[in-house]
Design a protein around this motif. Structure first.
Motif, PDB file in Angstrom:
ATOM      1  N   ALA A  54       0.856  -1.191   0.000  1.00  0.00           N
ATOM      2  CA  ALA A  54       0.000   0.000   0.000  1.00  0.00           C
ATOM      3  C   ALA A  54       0.885   1.231   0.000  1.00  0.00           C
ATOM      4  CB  ALA A  54      -0.911  -0.003   1.219  1.00  0.00           C
ATOM      5  N   GLU A  55       0.567   2.178  -0.887  1.00  0.00           N
ATOM      6  CA  GLU A  55       1.342   3.413  -1.002  1.00  0.00           C
ATOM      7  C   GLU A  55       0.537   4.573  -0.420  1.00  0.00           C
ATOM      8  OE1 GLU A  55       3.859   5.591  -4.474  1.00  0.00           O
ATOM      9  OE2 GLU A  55       1.730   5.222  -4.898  1.00  0.00           O
ATOM     10  N   VAL A  56       1.154   5.326   0.474  1.00  0.00           N
ATOM     11  CA  VAL A  56       0.507   6.490   1.080  1.00  0.00           C
ATOM     12  C   VAL A  56       0.381   7.596   0.026  1.00  0.00           C
ATOM     13  CG1 VAL A  56       0.583   8.155   2.964  1.00  0.00           C
ATOM     14  CG2 VAL A  56       1.581   5.877   3.275  1.00  0.00           C
ATOM     15  N   PRO A  57      -0.810   8.136  -0.201  1.00  0.00           N
ATOM     16  CA  PRO A  57      -0.991   9.171  -1.233  1.00  0.00           C
ATOM     17  C   PRO A  57      -0.162  10.423  -0.992  1.00  0.00           C
ATOM     18  CG  PRO A  57      -3.112   8.313  -0.498  1.00  0.00           C
ATOM     19  CD  PRO A  57      -2.086   7.774   0.446  1.00  0.00           C
ATOM     20  N   LEU A  58      -0.005  10.800   0.263  1.00  0.00           N
ATOM     21  CA  LEU A  58       0.668  12.058   0.560  1.00  0.00           C
ATOM     22  C   LEU A  58       2.174  12.017   0.319  1.00  0.00           C
ATOM     23  CD1 LEU A  58       0.545  14.972   1.722  1.00  0.00           C
ATOM     24  CD2 LEU A  58       0.946  13.933   3.982  1.00  0.00           C
TER      25      LEU A  58
END
Length: 224
Positions: A164-168
């Motif tokens: 999972a990649e953090v959008p920020l």
């Protein structure tokens, strides 16, 4: 229809008395007992419209010998009047369900086209649920660098891992272990700035939690 139990000395007989209690609770409305040798023969009769359907069973110790000759444990004997027996989930993990939390949802409850769903527990704590290729993962709701909500995280496969990649800030976590695969990468001007702010910060893994899906599809988790 009242139960009818026939035994010459049912209340005081040491062999009949245990069966009297068991059978009065679990067998059909009409039961006829006869004490023969060391076995107890039970005939459960039920009829409708003048017809009678009979099942003849023989109790021997803790076993039941049906008419067909197959031996099964007495506690596993079920007649139509008895409630279904819950055999449990054979794939249940240790401590289930005592130490686990029922999230009150199923994998199908995640909206179509979404890979994440926030779940609020009764305590007010929020977890994040992820679904990818029919597998479910659970973690804390916020990232570890900037405590950014993982609701809009991009979930994809990288190598053999679902991540999972953090959008920020672009931090990437392995959803199976919580390990950090990328920490605040400098892949655009905004993220470069955010990465600079975290240059002295300790790389912190994401807390992830075990998942158990029951045979009915309910999702459970266990908090550390």
């Amino acid at each position: 229809m009242q139960q009818v139990l026939h035994c010459n000395n049912a209340l005081s007989c040491s062999r009949c008395q245990p069966y009297a209690t068991h059978l009065s609770q679990h067998l059909a409305p009409r039961q006829h007992w006869s004490h023969r040798s060391s076995r107890l023969h039970v005939q459960a009769a039920a009829g409708g419209f003048g017809k009678s359907n009979k099942k003849k069973l023989t109790y021997e110790g803790s076993l039941v010998i049906p008419k067909e000759g197959k031996r099964v444990k007495g506690k596993d004997l079920l007649l139509d009047e008895a409630p279904a027996r819950n055999k449990g989930d054979p794939d249940s993990p240790p401590g289930f369900p005592k130490d686990w939390i029922d999230l009150k949802l199923k994998a199908g409850d995640i909206p179509l086209g979404k890979a994440t769903k926030p779940v609020e527990l009764a305590t007010g704590r929020v977890l994040m649920l992820y679904k990818f290729d029919n597998k479910v993962y659970i973690s804390d709701a916020n990232s570890t660098a900037y405590q950014y909500p993982m609701t809009d995280a991009r979930v994809f496969k990288e190598g053999n891992s679902v991540v999972a990649e953090v959008p920020l800030d672009g931090t990437v976590y392995d959803l199976a272990t919580g390990a950090v695969l990328k920490w605040c990468p400098k892949d655009n001007p905004m993220r470069t700035f955010l990465s600079t702010l975290k240059s002295a910060a300790e790389v912190t893994p994401l807390k992830v939690y075990p998942v158990h899906i029951t045979q009915q599809g309910s999702i459970w988790t266990k908090l550390w």
